[in-house]
Design a protein around this motif. Structure first.
Motif, PDB file in Angstrom:
ATOM      1  N   VAL A   1      61.693 -14.455  18.146  1.00 54.11           N
ATOM      2  CA  VAL A   1      61.112 -16.232  19.088  1.00 54.11           C
ATOM      3  C   VAL A   1      60.069 -15.586  19.389  1.00 54.11           C
ATOM      4  O   VAL A   1      59.789 -17.158  20.569  1.00 54.11           O
ATOM      5  CB  VAL A   1      62.414 -16.186  19.642  1.00 54.11           C
ATOM      6  CG1 VAL A   1      63.693 -16.682  18.102  1.00 54.11           C
ATOM      7  CG2 VAL A   1      62.922 -15.811  21.244  1.00 54.11           C
TER       8      VAL A   1
ATOM      9  N   GLU B   1      61.171 -21.048  25.841  1.00 54.53           N
ATOM     10  CA  GLU B   1      59.585 -21.913  25.669  1.00 54.53           C
ATOM     11  C   GLU B   1      59.858 -23.287  27.055  1.00 54.53           C
ATOM     12  O   GLU B   1      58.915 -22.868  28.218  1.00 54.53           O
ATOM     13  CB  GLU B   1      59.825 -22.931  24.423  1.00 54.53           C
ATOM     14  CG  GLU B   1      59.000 -24.115  25.083  1.00 54.53           C
ATOM     15  CD  GLU B   1      59.136 -25.951  24.521  1.00 54.53           C
ATOM     16  OE1 GLU B   1      58.572 -26.744  24.968  1.00 54.53           O
ATOM     17  OE2 GLU B   1      60.174 -25.458  23.927  1.00 54.53           O
TER      18      GLU B   1
ATOM     19  N   THR C   1      64.508 -19.586  20.953  1.00 56.77           N
ATOM     20  CA  THR C   1      63.035 -20.671  21.347  1.00 56.77           C
ATOM     21  C   THR C   1      63.227 -21.565  22.362  1.00 56.77           C
ATOM     22  O   THR C   1      62.446 -21.744  23.042  1.00 56.77           O
ATOM     23  CB  THR C   1      63.181 -21.168  20.303  1.00 56.77           C
ATOM     24  OG1 THR C   1      62.839 -20.602  19.074  1.00 56.77           O
ATOM     25  CG2 THR C   1      61.644 -21.893  19.642  1.00 56.77           C
TER      26      THR C   1
ATOM     27  N   SER D   1      58.174 -18.878  20.380  1.00 58.02           N
ATOM     28  CA  SER D   1      58.300 -19.296  22.511  1.00 58.02           C
ATOM     29  C   SER D   1      56.580 -19.740  22.585  1.00 58.02           C
ATOM     30  O   SER D   1      56.251 -20.421  23.594  1.00 58.02           O
ATOM     31  CB  SER D   1      58.456 -19.126  22.685  1.00 58.02           C
ATOM     32  OG  SER D   1      60.283 -18.940  22.242  1.00 58.02           O
TER      33      SER D   1
END
Length: 601
Positions: A89, A160, A156, A93
């Motif tokens: 990820v 993020e 993710t 991300s």
């Protein structure tokens, strides 16, 4: 005497607010709603338009409190992010946290220019302030209300939300400096400033994080001071980076990442302390931000504010997400959900205070628009996350309820700490005696008021108190084998080998499996979708059925089973006729599956 009385009333009000904040966490977990909005409302009631009548317009104090709060929140976000979560990820991300923020800001600016009669840089500034998702809101809502997401989606979103704040802050500060200089800075200067903020902030975060790890492990402190040292160092790292004209937000997040992924003394007490600290600083920040806003001023921009908020949720964020995740083979449902988990929070309001602090024109407009966007986002998106995740098929059943745990820090070393658990009827460690991981060393068992060595105690029994030595960073993994399943429905279970492909299960039992998952084995499916190492009792949905871990060997699923249920506490019931049909098919299909596996050998 009047001044003393006033001080006493302030102490009473502050402590009452603190008690309300602590108790509100119970309500927030019950309803899955961002009750920090209540404290935003309390601040507005105290303010000049409310019954309190307090006129507060100190943007410098707001910036100070907001910086302190965000430093702690971002450090906590890094502290809880395992680098293992980055596997698979990191790229999506990173794109969401960088290009996604820029895309969102640009798309919002297209609407803001004609709607608010602003120049492009001013409209882009509004977009930059409301572009980042709020780490605190996302972390809280994803972990409350029993919502457990597929690993790739959940990781993710968390990575993020923890990393896009520094990007948004950089963009906001650069735009403010550009507008304050009346556009005198060149594009090359702006790009250079962004690089300086990111590189220097990152380096200071790495250096500060490793220094904090060294301090925690080498300096002997009285019990209970380790969490305070961590908080003080986190704020110092943030402030030092800001003094160096770099990104303190990026620095403090990276410092948290370093500490969270190294072995440090009293790690469990540090994370527990940060649970309380992040909640309290959020309350403080929301009250101050509510105090700063003047509701009567909102009336003049309420219509454009609502339009911007809806445009952000329905158009700008989804376009940015779909563009950013296009190369990474996320399904449509996954991208839709990531689009909707674009909660705005205190970060956006905090950023909106910077233009006023810098003396820019339209400062009130920036602040009021951001305030309206945040309130609408938290109300609309905050209350719909869990239902949407379940409707899109991305929510996993709750198989890990809270468990009572006693933690004892062992002075003189940091590789292990002692943890104790009360053994309940139905716990995974009782149902599967081999469930204890190898890295958890049993120390003793308390049974019937007697202290027994592990060999004398034999297997654990309900009513026992068991104590283990375990690495501090893996204590939460150990919790899983002491939890009790909350499922109450009727089940039919069929054993499976971990090497069975999901496509084979789909063909034999008529289950709905996405095409890209058909070649994945049961063991690989748990490796990909479950955070950390899988444990007995972990579940993953497979159409109307469930895959359940039975045993784990060397950190991977060794044996599993296919579970068909007429209903449970977490999943909607399967219709009785369909259940019977699946049950008959499963019984006959089991023999076909074994024959197919035998022929492959």
């Amino acid at each position: 005497m009047q001044s003393i009385t006033l001080v006493n009333w302030i102490l009473f009000a502050g402590s009452a607010l603190l008690v309300a904040g602590i108790l509100s966490s119970l309500v927030a977990q019950r309803f899955g709603a961002p009750l920090l909005l209540v404290f935003l409302g309390i601040g507005m009631l105290i303010g000049e338009d409310g019954p309190g009548g307090v006129a507060f317009s100190d943007f410098s104090m707001t910036y100070l409190i907001g910086s302190f709060a965000l430093a702690i929140i971002l450090f906590d976000g890094g502290l809880r992010t395992r680098l293992s979560q980055f596997e698979g990820v990191l790229a999506p991300s990173a794109v969401l946290a960088s290009a996604g923020v820029v895309f969102t800001a640009l798309i919002v600016s297209v609407l803001a220019m004609p709607l608010l009669n602003l120049s492009f840089p001013e409209a882009l500034l509004i977009g930059a302030m409301i572009a980042p998702t709020d780490a605190a809101a996302v972390f809280f809502l994803l972990r409350s209300g029993g919502l457990h997401l597929h690993r790739r989606v959940g990781a993710t979103l968390e990575v993020e939300s923890g990393t896009n704040d520094p990007v948004a802050v950089l963009l906001t500060i650069v735009l403010v400096e550009y507008l304050a200089d009346a556009g005198g800075e060149t594009g090359i200067f702006i790009i250079g400033t962004l690089i300086w903020h990111g590189v220097i902030g990152g380096l200071l975060g790495l250096a500060g994080g490793y220094l904090l790890v060294w301090l925690l492990n080498r300096v002997s402190l009285p019990a209970g001071l380790h969490p305070l040292l961590a908080v003080a160092c986190a704020v110092s790292i943030f402030a030092l980076a800001q003094v160096a004209h770099s990104s303190g937000f990026l620095a403090v997040y990276i410092a948290g990442l370093v500490v969270g992924n190294r072995r440090v003394r009293a790690f469990a007490s540090i994370t527990d302390f940060h649970d309380a600290a992040t909640w309290l600083v959020q309350i403080l920040m929301f009250v101050v931000l509510g105090l700063l806003v003047t509701p009567s001023n909102l009336l003049t921009v309420i219509a454009p504010g609502v339009i911007v908020a809806l445009f952000l949720m329905i158009v700008a964020r989804p376009i940015a997400v779909f563009l950013s995740l296009q190369p990474f083979r996320f399904s449509v449902n996954e991208r839709l959900f990531v689009s909707w988990v674009g909660l705005r929070g205190a970060v956006s309001i905090f950023l909106a205070a910077i233009p006023t602090l810098a003396g820019l024109p339209n400062g009130d407009l920036y602040f009021n628009i951001a305030f309206i966007v945040v309130v609408i986002s938290l109300i609309v998106q905050g209350w719909t996350l869990t239902p949407l995740a379940r409707r899109l098929g991305l929510a996993l059943p709750q198989t890990r309820p809270d468990v009572s745990r006693v933690e004892i820090d062992l002075p003189g070393q940091q590789e292990h700490e002692m943890v104790g658990y009360y053994i309940e009827e139905g716990a995974a460690v009782v149902l599967s005696p081999g469930a204890s991981p190898r890295w958890a060393r049993p120390v003793f068992v308390v049974r019937d008021d007697r202290i027994l060595e592990p060999a004398m105690a034999g297997g654990l029994k309900p009513g026992d108190y068991a104590y283990f030595l375990a690495p501090p960073e893996r204590v939460r993994e150990l919790d899983r084998i002491f939890t009790v399943s909350a499922d109450t429905g009727e089940h039919a279970n069929f054993p499976l080998r971990s090497g069975v492909q999901l496509g084979v299960l789909s063909d034999l039992y008529g289950l709905d499996v996405e095409e890209e998952l058909r070649d994945r084995t049961v063991a690989e499916h748990f490796d990909t979708e479950v955070d950390d190492e899988p444990a007995p009792g972990d579940k993953l949905s497979l159409g109307p059925a469930m895959l359940v871990v039975r045993t784990v060997k060397d950190g991977r699923v060794n044996e599993a089973e296919l579970e068909l249920a007429t209903g449970s506490a977490d999943e909607p019931p399967v219709e009785p006729d369909r259940f019977d049909r699946l049950l008959r098919k499963a019984r006959t299909g089991l023999h076909k599956l074994e024959a197919k596996l035998f022929n492959r050998r």
